[in-house]
Design a protein around this motif. Structure first.
Motif, mmCIF file in Angstrom:
data_model
loop_
_atom_site.group_PDB
_atom_site.id
_atom_site.type_symbol
_atom_site.label_atom_id
_atom_site.label_comp_id
_atom_site.label_asym_id
_atom_site.label_seq_id
_atom_site.Cartn_x
_atom_site.Cartn_y
_atom_site.Cartn_z
ATOM 1 N N ASP A 201 53.922 -8.124 -16.666
ATOM 2 C CA ASP A 201 54.965 -8.569 -15.726
ATOM 3 C C ASP A 201 56.357 -8.405 -16.327
ATOM 4 O OD1 ASP A 201 53.015 -9.221 -13.904
ATOM 5 O OD2 ASP A 201 52.918 -11.345 -14.493
ATOM 6 N N VAL A 202 56.506 -8.729 -17.621
ATOM 7 C CA VAL A 202 57.813 -8.568 -18.267
ATOM 8 C C VAL A 202 58.218 -7.098 -18.313
ATOM 9 C CG1 VAL A 202 59.073 -8.888 -20.422
ATOM 10 C CG2 VAL A 202 57.528 -10.673 -19.613
ATOM 11 N N ILE A 203 57.271 -6.239 -18.711
ATOM 12 C CA ILE A 203 57.574 -4.795 -18.771
ATOM 13 C C ILE A 203 57.880 -4.257 -17.383
ATOM 14 C CG2 ILE A 203 56.583 -2.541 -19.331
ATOM 15 C CD1 ILE A 203 54.975 -3.916 -21.532
ATOM 16 N N LEU A 204 57.151 -4.719 -16.382
ATOM 17 C CA LEU A 204 57.385 -4.241 -15.021
ATOM 18 C C LEU A 204 58.767 -4.650 -14.510
ATOM 19 C CD1 LEU A 204 56.133 -2.798 -12.577
ATOM 20 C CD2 LEU A 204 55.231 -5.014 -11.830
ATOM 21 N N ASP A 205 59.210 -5.857 -14.845
ATOM 22 C CA ASP A 205 60.542 -6.297 -14.429
ATOM 23 C C ASP A 205 61.633 -5.424 -15.051
ATOM 24 O OD1 ASP A 205 59.392 -8.281 -12.936
ATOM 25 O OD2 ASP A 205 59.600 -9.833 -14.487
ATOM 26 N N HIS A 206 61.513 -5.133 -16.338
ATOM 27 C CA HIS A 206 62.504 -4.284 -16.997
ATOM 28 C C HIS A 206 62.455 -2.855 -16.456
ATOM 29 C CE1 HIS A 206 62.504 -7.645 -19.873
ATOM 30 N NE2 HIS A 206 63.670 -7.184 -20.285
ATOM 31 N N LEU A 207 61.257 -2.354 -16.188
ATOM 32 C CA LEU A 207 61.131 -0.997 -15.656
ATOM 33 C C LEU A 207 61.752 -0.884 -14.272
ATOM 34 C CD1 LEU A 207 60.007 1.861 -15.984
ATOM 35 C CD2 LEU A 207 57.836 1.038 -15.053
#
Length: 300
Positions: A201-207
């Motif tokens: 979820d964290v990586i998806l938000d930044h992406l």
């Protein structure tokens, strides 16, 4: 009220005497002749003027024997150092007391990286910095597959040699000892589904944020922001002519481990010079912004 009560008690006592007088002598439990004589009946005023030492010979009413009740004072909680916790001297003390497991995973990871870059533990920071720099320098000379193979073989050589050394000592001493790497074997290295979902979820938000910003810059949603992005890309062309990506990564790692301790030591003069440069840059940016159609100078 006390006199009336005493006379009422005496009247009831006279009735009780008259009742027992009618009974035979052997059935009467006691005789009230001596007690009921008027000479032995005290009055209320006599009791007030009488000396208590004479009326009650078994007690001593002297002032020397009188003791005042001892009042136990309540304990002063503010005077005890074990009640009020000691104040922390610095943020490092708070970091030592704070339980890392109680904090969210993102803040835990961020705090550990900060401690690593600021060299809170010199041994850990030195090992991480040395290994990272060694891997990056090795990639400059060898391929990725060769670097991974050599690193794995080097690690296996060290662990196998240490394991054989312990086995020889056990054979010579005739003792049985557990695996010297048992503490590392007991460590939990697997990732749970919850952790994977959390990091995803964290990586998806930044992406998603990166994709949206790139779209806005390329499609000129904001003229000034797109022009800044174009100037930045133009500068990167000159940097690419002098350095490749791996060299920039090596320089970035060195700067990440060297600059934070220097900034922490000389924070005040660095901040003063940075503010001066930022003011000059803001003036130049406002001058350029005023000449661009549709752009307004930024107010400080």
């Amino acid at each position: 009220m006390a006199t009336i009560s005493f006379e009422q008690d005496f009247a009831s006592e006279k009735c009780l005497k008259a009742y027992y007088d009618q009974l035979p002598t052997e059935t009467a439990p006691f005789s009230l002749d001596g007690f009921s004589s008027e000479a032995n009946i005290p009055s209320y005023t006599d009791n007030l003027e009488a000396d208590p030492n004479q009326a009650y010979s078994g007690f001593d009413f002297s002032e020397e024997k009188a003791e005042e009740p001892v009042l136990q004072s309540q304990p002063d909680l503010l005077s005890h150092s074990d009640v009020i916790p000691q104040k922390f001297g610095s943020l490092d003390d708070v970091r030592e007391v704070d339980d890392v497991e109680d904090r969210p995973a993102f803040f835990t990871w961020k705090a550990r990286v900060k401690d690593l870059l600021y060299w809170r533990d010199i041994k850990v920071s030195g090992v991480v910095f040395g290994l990272t720099l060694l891997v990056l320098l090795s990639l400059c000379c060898f391929s990725v597959v060769s670097v991974i193979s050599y690193l794995t073989l080097s690690l296996l050589t060290v662990t196998v040699a240490f394991r054989l050394y312990k086995l020889v000592l056990q054979t010579l001493n005739g003792t049985q000892q557990p695996n010297p790497f048992q503490s590392l074997l007991d460590m939990e290295v697997t990732l749970s589904k919850d952790q994977i979902h959390k990091y995803a979820d964290v990586i998806l938000d930044h992406l998603n944020c990166t994709l949206v910003c790139t779209r806005d810059l390329v499609l000129v949603k904001n003229m000034v922001a797109s022009l800044k992005f174009a100037v930045f890309m133009w500068l990167l062309t000159y940097i690419g002519c002098c350095f490749n990506g791996l060299t920039l990564l090596i320089l970035g790692v060195i700067a990440a481990f060297v600059l934070p301790p220097i900034y922490e030591k000389y924070q005040v003069p660095i901040d003063n010079h940075y503010n001066l440069v930022a003011q000059k840059f803001a003036q130049v940016a406002n001058a350029v912004r005023s000449k661009i159609p549709g752009a307004k100078p930024k107010t400080q």
